[in-house]
Design a protein around this motif. Structure first.
Motif, PDB file in Angstrom:
ATOM      1  N   GLU A 107      61.870  41.027  38.302  1.00  0.00           N
ATOM      2  CA  GLU A 107      61.472  41.285  36.916  1.00  0.00           C
ATOM      3  C   GLU A 107      60.952  42.724  36.751  1.00  0.00           C
ATOM      4  O   GLU A 107      60.383  43.291  37.676  1.00  0.00           O
ATOM      5  N   THR A 108      61.158  43.292  35.555  1.00  0.00           N
ATOM      6  CA  THR A 108      60.578  44.601  35.238  1.00  0.00           C
ATOM      7  C   THR A 108      59.501  44.418  34.181  1.00  0.00           C
ATOM      8  O   THR A 108      59.777  43.959  33.069  1.00  0.00           O
ATOM      9  N   LEU A 109      58.269  44.771  34.552  1.00  0.00           N
ATOM     10  CA  LEU A 109      57.144  44.704  33.615  1.00  0.00           C
ATOM     11  C   LEU A 109      56.762  46.119  33.231  1.00  0.00           C
ATOM     12  O   LEU A 109      56.606  46.984  34.094  1.00  0.00           O
ATOM     13  N   VAL A 110      56.602  46.358  31.933  1.00  0.00           N
ATOM     14  CA  VAL A 110      56.110  47.656  31.488  1.00  0.00           C
ATOM     15  C   VAL A 110      54.663  47.503  31.044  1.00  0.00           C
ATOM     16  O   VAL A 110      54.341  46.618  30.247  1.00  0.00           O
ATOM     17  N   LEU A 111      53.772  48.342  31.605  1.00  0.00           N
ATOM     18  CA  LEU A 111      52.385  48.397  31.145  1.00  0.00           C
ATOM     19  C   LEU A 111      52.333  49.447  30.052  1.00  0.00           C
ATOM     20  O   LEU A 111      52.622  50.620  30.291  1.00  0.00           O
ATOM     21  N   LEU A 112      52.009  49.002  28.847  1.00  0.00           N
ATOM     22  CA  LEU A 112      52.065  49.875  27.675  1.00  0.00           C
ATOM     23  C   LEU A 112      50.710  49.877  26.984  1.00  0.00           C
ATOM     24  O   LEU A 112      49.999  48.865  26.999  1.00  0.00           O
ATOM     25  N   GLY A 113      50.372  50.993  26.360  1.00  0.00           N
ATOM     26  CA  GLY A 113      49.135  51.046  25.588  1.00  0.00           C
ATOM     27  C   GLY A 113      48.701  52.481  25.397  1.00  0.00           C
ATOM     28  O   GLY A 113      49.241  53.381  26.037  1.00  0.00           O
ATOM     29  N   PRO A 114      47.717  52.705  24.522  1.00  0.00           N
ATOM     30  CA  PRO A 114      47.289  54.073  24.239  1.00  0.00           C
ATOM     31  C   PRO A 114      46.642  54.740  25.456  1.00  0.00           C
ATOM     32  O   PRO A 114      46.259  54.055  26.405  1.00  0.00           O
ATOM     33  N   SER A 115      46.542  56.049  25.381  1.00  0.00           N
ATOM     34  CA  SER A 115      45.959  56.813  26.479  1.00  0.00           C
ATOM     35  C   SER A 115      44.555  56.288  26.808  1.00  0.00           C
ATOM     36  O   SER A 115      43.765  56.017  25.915  1.00  0.00           O
ATOM     37  N   GLY A 116      44.311  56.106  28.098  1.00  0.00           N
ATOM     38  CA  GLY A 116      42.979  55.689  28.539  1.00  0.00           C
ATOM     39  C   GLY A 116      42.744  54.186  28.487  1.00  0.00           C
ATOM     40  O   GLY A 116      41.632  53.727  28.734  1.00  0.00           O
ATOM     41  N   CYS A 117      43.797  53.390  28.211  1.00  0.00           N
ATOM     42  CA  CYS A 117      43.577  51.941  28.060  1.00  0.00           C
ATOM     43  C   CYS A 117      43.532  51.209  29.403  1.00  0.00           C
ATOM     44  O   CYS A 117      43.293  50.009  29.438  1.00  0.00           O
ATOM     45  N   GLY A 118      43.793  51.922  30.510  1.00  0.00           N
ATOM     46  CA  GLY A 118      43.655  51.291  31.820  1.00  0.00           C
ATOM     47  C   GLY A 118      44.961  51.008  32.549  1.00  0.00           C
ATOM     48  O   GLY A 118      44.962  50.350  33.593  1.00  0.00           O
ATOM     49  N   LYS A 119      46.077  51.541  32.054  1.00  0.00           N
ATOM     50  CA  LYS A 119      47.390  51.251  32.654  1.00  0.00           C
ATOM     51  C   LYS A 119      47.468  51.714  34.105  1.00  0.00           C
ATOM     52  O   LYS A 119      47.860  50.968  34.993  1.00  0.00           O
ATOM     53  N   THR A 120      47.108  52.997  34.317  1.00  0.00           N
ATOM     54  CA  THR A 120      47.216  53.553  35.672  1.00  0.00           C
ATOM     55  C   THR A 120      46.254  52.852  36.621  1.00  0.00           C
ATOM     56  O   THR A 120      46.605  52.554  37.770  1.00  0.00           O
TER      57      THR A 120
END
Ligand SMILES: Nc1ncnc2c1ncn2[C@@H]1O[C@H](COP(=O)(O)OP(=O)(O)OP(=O)(O)O)[C@@H](O)[C@H]1O
Length: 321
Positions: A35-48
């Protein structure tokens, strides 16, 4: 996911704070292998931060993370990372190593034989449109940004890890190069078999690449679902608002000719047919293409757009609460 399948990645109630700042708050998800999951959200939301928890570059304060059914805390970070490809925006190629040497770093660490490593490097370069006879011996500074990113991807794939983590892998590129590389990326057979987690704040990129999207805001999951679910069935106002500006473009990329089929005339056998999986966006591009590639289709632009409008109405009506 069927219960008998061990998730490739399972995150349960992950938390992380830096001082008073709760950066990741109670995040949970499980991915089926492939599966491919994309972590998406505004800058600084905790993705990295969330991505780095998967290969233990960041340790969670609470919660568990299993990779292929094993808690990452029971594995040595270096060993864990050898089984997980990782690509960062800055690419991080070693400047004094050639392209081929950069790609071979992990397979060599794993003790793979020289001939096998060379064969794999050659195959990957070819697949990523970097002819090995021209590029294998070059140094990173001799390559364009897009070429460096492809080498970064080849390096992450070199040891054939079942899981690949990508942090804004196309972030440094201009929009045209970016769209081209994204297309290549999507078509890479190599990646189709792998479990991929990709961080981006680019909505179009997320819709093009994701099987599912995890939309975050201020460290909290807003919605986890397919692009279609997030677009047509937003869980809350944040999700609705996040896609509002690009709604039409996303609808064009999400609905396919299969969705429009009830609203299009029966296909003309003499005309060029497009696969039912073709998105409306791709169909539009085909129809408006000029020059030698011009073909005759069963429908014209006006018919396509009318069918799109009706399919959209149907989709929205079906998912009204
Ligand atoms: N090592 C750290 N120490 C303190 N704060 C940190 C640390 N790493 C990240 N943060 C903070 O945590 C928050 C989330 O950072 P993170 O890099 O995960 O966000 P992001 O969603 O990936 O952002 P972007 O899209 O801008 O890269 C930010 O406010 C950031 O400043």
């Amino acid at each position: 996911m069927p219960e008998s399948v061990t998730p490739a990645i399972r995150v349960a109630h992950a938390h992380k704070r830096y001082g008073a700042h709760a950066v990741v708050q109670d995040v949970s998800f499980a991915l089926t292998p492939g599966e491919t999951l994309v972590l998406l959200g505004p800058s600084g939301c905790g993705k990295t931060t969330l991505l780095k928890m998967l290969n233990r570059l960041v340790e969670p304060d609470a919660g568990t993370i299993d990779i292929n059914g094993r808690d990452v805390q029971t594995q040595r970070p270096e060993e864990l990372r050898r089984g997980i490809g990782y690509v960062i925006q800055q690419v991080g190629l070693l400047p004094h190593y050639t392209v081929a040497e950069n790609i071979a770093v992990v397979p060599r660490l794993l003790g793979q034989a020289g001939a096998a490593v060379q064969e794999r490097t050659t195959a990957l370069l070819t697949r990523l449109h970097l002819p090995p006879e021209r590029y294998a011996g070059q140094y990173p500074h001799q390559l364009s940004g897009g070429q460096q990113q492809r080498v970064g991807l080849a390096r992450a794939l070199a040891a054939d890890p079942p899981i690949v983590l990508l942090d804004e892998p196309f972030g440094a590129l201009d929009p045209i190069t970016r769209a081209g590389i994204r297309r290549e990326f999507r078509e890479l057979e190599e990646l189709r078999r792998k479990t991929v987690v990709l961080v981006t704040h680019d909505v179009t990129e997320a819709f093009e690449l994701a099987d599912r999207i995890l939309l975050l805001n201020a460290g909290q999951v807003q919605q986890l679902g397919t692009p279609r679910e997030l677009l047509f069935r937003p869980a809350n106002n944040f999700v609705r608002g996040f896609f509002a500006a690009e709604r039409l473009a996303l609808q064009l990329r999400t609905l396919t000719l299969a969705d429009l089929q009830p609203f299009l005339a029966a296909p003309d056998p003499a005309a060029t047919t497009l696969s039912p999986a073709t998105t409306v966006q791709e169909a539009l591009e085909n129809l408006t293409r000029t020059g030698s590639a011009q073909a005759r289709y069963s429908f014209d632009l006006a018919e396509l757009m009318a069918a799109f409008g009706r399919a959209l109405q149907q989709e929205e009506a079906a998912w009204k609460p």
